[in-house]
Design a protein around this motif. Structure first.
Motif, PDB file in Angstrom:
ATOM      1  N   GLU A 101       0.833  -1.200   0.000  1.00  0.00           N
ATOM      2  CA  GLU A 101       0.000   0.000   0.000  1.00  0.00           C
ATOM      3  C   GLU A 101       0.871   1.254   0.000  1.00  0.00           C
ATOM      4  OE1 GLU A 101      -3.818   1.721   2.444  1.00  0.00           O
ATOM      5  OE2 GLU A 101      -2.276   0.663   3.592  1.00  0.00           O
ATOM      6  N   GLY A 102       1.882   1.285   0.856  1.00  0.00           N
ATOM      7  CA  GLY A 102       2.785   2.439   0.914  1.00  0.00           C
ATOM      8  C   GLY A 102       3.546   2.634  -0.385  1.00  0.00           C
ATOM      9  N   LEU A 103       3.991   1.547  -0.980  1.00  0.00           N
ATOM     10  CA  LEU A 103       4.731   1.646  -2.238  1.00  0.00           C
ATOM     11  C   LEU A 103       3.847   2.199  -3.355  1.00  0.00           C
ATOM     12  CD1 LEU A 103       6.706  -1.705  -1.980  1.00  0.00           C
ATOM     13  CD2 LEU A 103       7.695   0.599  -1.968  1.00  0.00           C
ATOM     14  N   VAL A 104       2.621   1.705  -3.452  1.00  0.00           N
ATOM     15  CA  VAL A 104       1.709   2.197  -4.490  1.00  0.00           C
ATOM     16  C   VAL A 104       1.398   3.672  -4.257  1.00  0.00           C
ATOM     17  CG1 VAL A 104      -0.618   1.983  -5.461  1.00  0.00           C
ATOM     18  CG2 VAL A 104       0.757  -0.070  -5.051  1.00  0.00           C
ATOM     19  N   GLU A 105       1.184   4.055  -3.005  1.00  0.00           N
ATOM     20  CA  GLU A 105       0.908   5.464  -2.688  1.00  0.00           C
ATOM     21  C   GLU A 105       2.071   6.371  -3.093  1.00  0.00           C
ATOM     22  OE1 GLU A 105      -0.045   5.539   1.471  1.00  0.00           O
ATOM     23  OE2 GLU A 105      -2.080   4.778   1.130  1.00  0.00           O
ATOM     24  N   ARG A 106       3.294   5.851  -3.031  1.00  0.00           N
ATOM     25  CA  ARG A 106       4.483   6.631  -3.392  1.00  0.00           C
ATOM     26  C   ARG A 106       4.883   6.426  -4.853  1.00  0.00           C
ATOM     27  NH1 ARG A 106       6.064   4.158   1.278  1.00  0.00           N
ATOM     28  NH2 ARG A 106       7.831   3.096   0.299  1.00  0.00           N
ATOM     29  N   ASN A 107       3.963   5.884  -5.653  1.00  0.00           N
ATOM     30  CA  ASN A 107       4.207   5.641  -7.079  1.00  0.00           C
ATOM     31  C   ASN A 107       5.400   4.717  -7.318  1.00  0.00           C
ATOM     32  OD1 ASN A 107       2.037   7.202  -8.065  1.00  0.00           O
ATOM     33  ND2 ASN A 107       3.230   9.049  -7.644  1.00  0.00           N
ATOM     34  N   ARG A 108       5.571   3.737  -6.487  1.00  0.00           N
ATOM     35  CA  ARG A 108       6.646   2.756  -6.608  1.00  0.00           C
ATOM     36  C   ARG A 108       6.031   1.392  -6.958  1.00  0.00           C
ATOM     37  NH1 ARG A 108      10.895   5.440  -7.508  1.00  0.00           N
ATOM     38  NH2 ARG A 108      12.105   3.597  -6.996  1.00  0.00           N
ATOM     39  N   SER A 109       5.264   1.373  -8.035  1.00  0.00           N
ATOM     40  CA  SER A 109       4.529   0.171  -8.418  1.00  0.00           C
ATOM     41  C   SER A 109       5.443  -1.002  -8.740  1.00  0.00           C
ATOM     42  CB  SER A 109       3.609   0.470  -9.607  1.00  0.00           C
ATOM     43  OG  SER A 109       2.656   1.436  -9.248  1.00  0.00           O
ATOM     44  N   PHE A 110       6.578  -0.750  -9.349  1.00  0.00           N
ATOM     45  CA  PHE A 110       7.502  -1.836  -9.665  1.00  0.00           C
ATOM     46  C   PHE A 110       7.951  -2.535  -8.383  1.00  0.00           C
ATOM     47  CE2 PHE A 110      11.693  -3.646 -10.482  1.00  0.00           C
ATOM     48  CZ  PHE A 110      11.425  -4.416 -11.604  1.00  0.00           C
ATOM     49  N   GLU A 111       8.314  -1.748  -7.361  1.00  0.00           N
ATOM     50  CA  GLU A 111       8.720  -2.317  -6.086  1.00  0.00           C
ATOM     51  C   GLU A 111       7.548  -3.024  -5.409  1.00  0.00           C
ATOM     52  OE1 GLU A 111       9.516   0.746  -7.075  1.00  0.00           O
ATOM     53  OE2 GLU A 111      11.670   0.981  -6.851  1.00  0.00           O
ATOM     54  N   ALA A 112       6.334  -2.501  -5.589  1.00  0.00           N
ATOM     55  CA  ALA A 112       5.146  -3.148  -5.030  1.00  0.00           C
ATOM     56  C   ALA A 112       4.953  -4.535  -5.645  1.00  0.00           C
ATOM     57  CB  ALA A 112       3.906  -2.283  -5.250  1.00  0.00           C
ATOM     58  N   LEU A 113       5.155  -4.647  -6.947  1.00  0.00           N
ATOM     59  CA  LEU A 113       5.046  -5.955  -7.602  1.00  0.00           C
ATOM     60  C   LEU A 113       6.113  -6.910  -7.083  1.00  0.00           C
ATOM     61  CD1 LEU A 113       4.329  -5.033 -11.336  1.00  0.00           C
ATOM     62  CD2 LEU A 113       2.712  -5.861  -9.606  1.00  0.00           C
ATOM     63  N   LYS A 114       7.303  -6.408  -6.918  1.00  0.00           N
ATOM     64  CA  LYS A 114       8.402  -7.231  -6.403  1.00  0.00           C
ATOM     65  C   LYS A 114       8.055  -7.749  -5.004  1.00  0.00           C
ATOM     66  CE  LYS A 114      13.388  -6.969  -5.682  1.00  0.00           C
ATOM     67  NZ  LYS A 114      14.564  -6.098  -5.758  1.00  0.00           N
ATOM     68  N   ARG A 115       7.530  -6.883  -4.158  1.00  0.00           N
ATOM     69  CA  ARG A 115       7.130  -7.281  -2.796  1.00  0.00           C
ATOM     70  C   ARG A 115       5.983  -8.282  -2.856  1.00  0.00           C
ATOM     71  NH1 ARG A 115       6.903  -9.130   1.687  1.00  0.00           N
ATOM     72  NH2 ARG A 115       6.474  -7.967   3.580  1.00  0.00           N
ATOM     73  N   LEU A 116       5.048  -8.053  -3.735  1.00  0.00           N
ATOM     74  CA  LEU A 116       3.888  -8.946  -3.863  1.00  0.00           C
ATOM     75  C   LEU A 116       4.312 -10.338  -4.324  1.00  0.00           C
ATOM     76  CD1 LEU A 116       0.883  -9.167  -3.525  1.00  0.00           C
ATOM     77  CD2 LEU A 116       0.585  -7.980  -5.679  1.00  0.00           C
ATOM     78  N   ARG A 117       5.311 -10.421  -5.174  1.00  0.00           N
ATOM     79  CA  ARG A 117       5.797 -11.739  -5.616  1.00  0.00           C
ATOM     80  C   ARG A 117       6.311 -12.568  -4.443  1.00  0.00           C
ATOM     81  NH1 ARG A 117       7.486  -8.809 -10.239  1.00  0.00           N
ATOM     82  NH2 ARG A 117       9.603  -8.549  -9.444  1.00  0.00           N
ATOM     83  N   THR A 118       6.776 -11.922  -3.370  1.00  0.00           N
ATOM     84  CA  THR A 118       7.230 -12.680  -2.199  1.00  0.00           C
ATOM     85  C   THR A 118       6.064 -13.231  -1.388  1.00  0.00           C
ATOM     86  OG1 THR A 118       7.344 -10.804  -0.634  1.00  0.00           O
ATOM     87  CG2 THR A 118       9.294 -11.216  -2.031  1.00  0.00           C
ATOM     88  N   LEU A 119       4.883 -12.650  -1.550  1.00  0.00           N
ATOM     89  CA  LEU A 119       3.706 -13.087  -0.783  1.00  0.00           C
ATOM     90  C   LEU A 119       2.944 -14.216  -1.458  1.00  0.00           C
ATOM     91  CD1 LEU A 119       2.250  -9.628   0.336  1.00  0.00           C
ATOM     92  CD2 LEU A 119       3.876 -11.111   1.546  1.00  0.00           C
ATOM     93  N   ILE A 120       3.066 -14.347  -2.753  1.00  0.00           N
ATOM     94  CA  ILE A 120       2.276 -15.344  -3.490  1.00  0.00           C
ATOM     95  C   ILE A 120       2.556 -16.772  -3.013  1.00  0.00           C
ATOM     96  CG2 ILE A 120       1.911 -16.346  -5.786  1.00  0.00           C
ATOM     97  CD1 ILE A 120       1.851 -13.436  -6.840  1.00  0.00           C
ATOM     98  N   PRO A 121       3.813 -17.167  -2.756  1.00  0.00           N
ATOM     99  CA  PRO A 121       4.017 -18.521  -2.221  1.00  0.00           C
ATOM    100  C   PRO A 121       3.341 -18.734  -0.854  1.00  0.00           C
ATOM    101  CG  PRO A 121       6.078 -17.653  -3.078  1.00  0.00           C
ATOM    102  CD  PRO A 121       5.093 -16.525  -3.081  1.00  0.00           C
ATOM    103  N   ILE A 122       3.300 -17.696  -0.033  1.00  0.00           N
ATOM    104  CA  ILE A 122       2.612 -17.791   1.265  1.00  0.00           C
ATOM    105  C   ILE A 122       1.124 -18.008   1.030  1.00  0.00           C
ATOM    106  CG2 ILE A 122       2.047 -16.580   3.413  1.00  0.00           C
ATOM    107  CD1 ILE A 122       4.716 -15.031   3.041  1.00  0.00           C
ATOM    108  N   GLU A 123       0.559 -17.248   0.089  1.00  0.00           N
ATOM    109  CA  GLU A 123      -0.860 -17.409  -0.237  1.00  0.00           C
ATOM    110  C   GLU A 123      -1.127 -18.824  -0.754  1.00  0.00           C
ATOM    111  OE1 GLU A 123      -4.168 -14.958  -2.699  1.00  0.00           O
ATOM    112  OE2 GLU A 123      -2.437 -15.659  -3.849  1.00  0.00           O
ATOM    113  N   ASP A 124      -0.246 -19.326  -1.602  1.00  0.00           N
ATOM    114  CA  ASP A 124      -0.418 -20.690  -2.114  1.00  0.00           C
ATOM    115  C   ASP A 124      -0.461 -21.695  -0.964  1.00  0.00           C
ATOM    116  OD1 ASP A 124      -0.490 -19.740  -4.716  1.00  0.00           O
ATOM    117  OD2 ASP A 124       1.611 -20.246  -5.136  1.00  0.00           O
TER     118      ASP A 124
END
Length: 151
Positions: A101-124
């Motif tokens: 959320e903080g990354l998207v608010e600061r227009n750091r969408s690329f970093e947000a995607l990178k962070r989100l990729r670390t969460l997907i295995p946890i979600e799986d």
């Protein structure tokens, strides 16, 4: 800003500031200024957005890839995130979502995607019942696919 150098294989695509570039042979690109880009290997297709975090990834990806739809994608992100924060009890996922959320608010969408990729295995793991720290996973609205289709 330091020069950013990216090597691409023949036939590989890269999404740069909303444009899609495809190279016909192995090449190296040098970005000499700030640029918004996404490598083809990090692009999630709409039909692959089958879980809540993958749907969120797709939304953020649209912010990067399609400047004309970025505002609609930002609005969808703002509508979707609170539901996700209420739906998960896994501390790693919740902390990650707050980081995103903080990354998207600061227009750091690329970093947000990178962070989100670390969460997907946890979600799986949560969805497959391999963790005891799970909560019922939310079903996000199919607005995500409509956004990708340009509706």
């Amino acid at each position: 800003m330091a020069t950013l150098r990216i090597s691409l294989r023949a036939g590989e695509r890269i999404f740069v500031n909303g444009a899609v570039l495809k190279v016909d042979r192995k090449t190296t690109l040098e970005f000499l200024n700030d640029v918004t880009f996404l490598l083809e290997s990090h692009v999630l297709q709409a039909e692959q957005a089958t879980t809540p975090l993958r749907q969120l990834y797709f939304i953020i990806q649209m912010i990067l890839m399609d400047p004309d739809s970025a505002e609609a994608a930002r609005k969808l992100f703002a509508e979707t995130l609170p539901t996700m924060l209420k739906s998960y009890s896994n501390r790693d996922v919740l902390d990650g979502l707050l980081d995103i959320e903080g990354l998207v608010e600061r227009n750091r969408s690329f970093e947000a995607l990178k962070r989100l990729r670390t969460l997907i295995p946890i979600e799986d793991d949560i969805l497959e019942g391999r963790t005891s720290k799970s909560a019922a996973s939310p079903q996000l609205p199919r607005q995500v696919v409509r956004l990708a289709a340009g509706a």
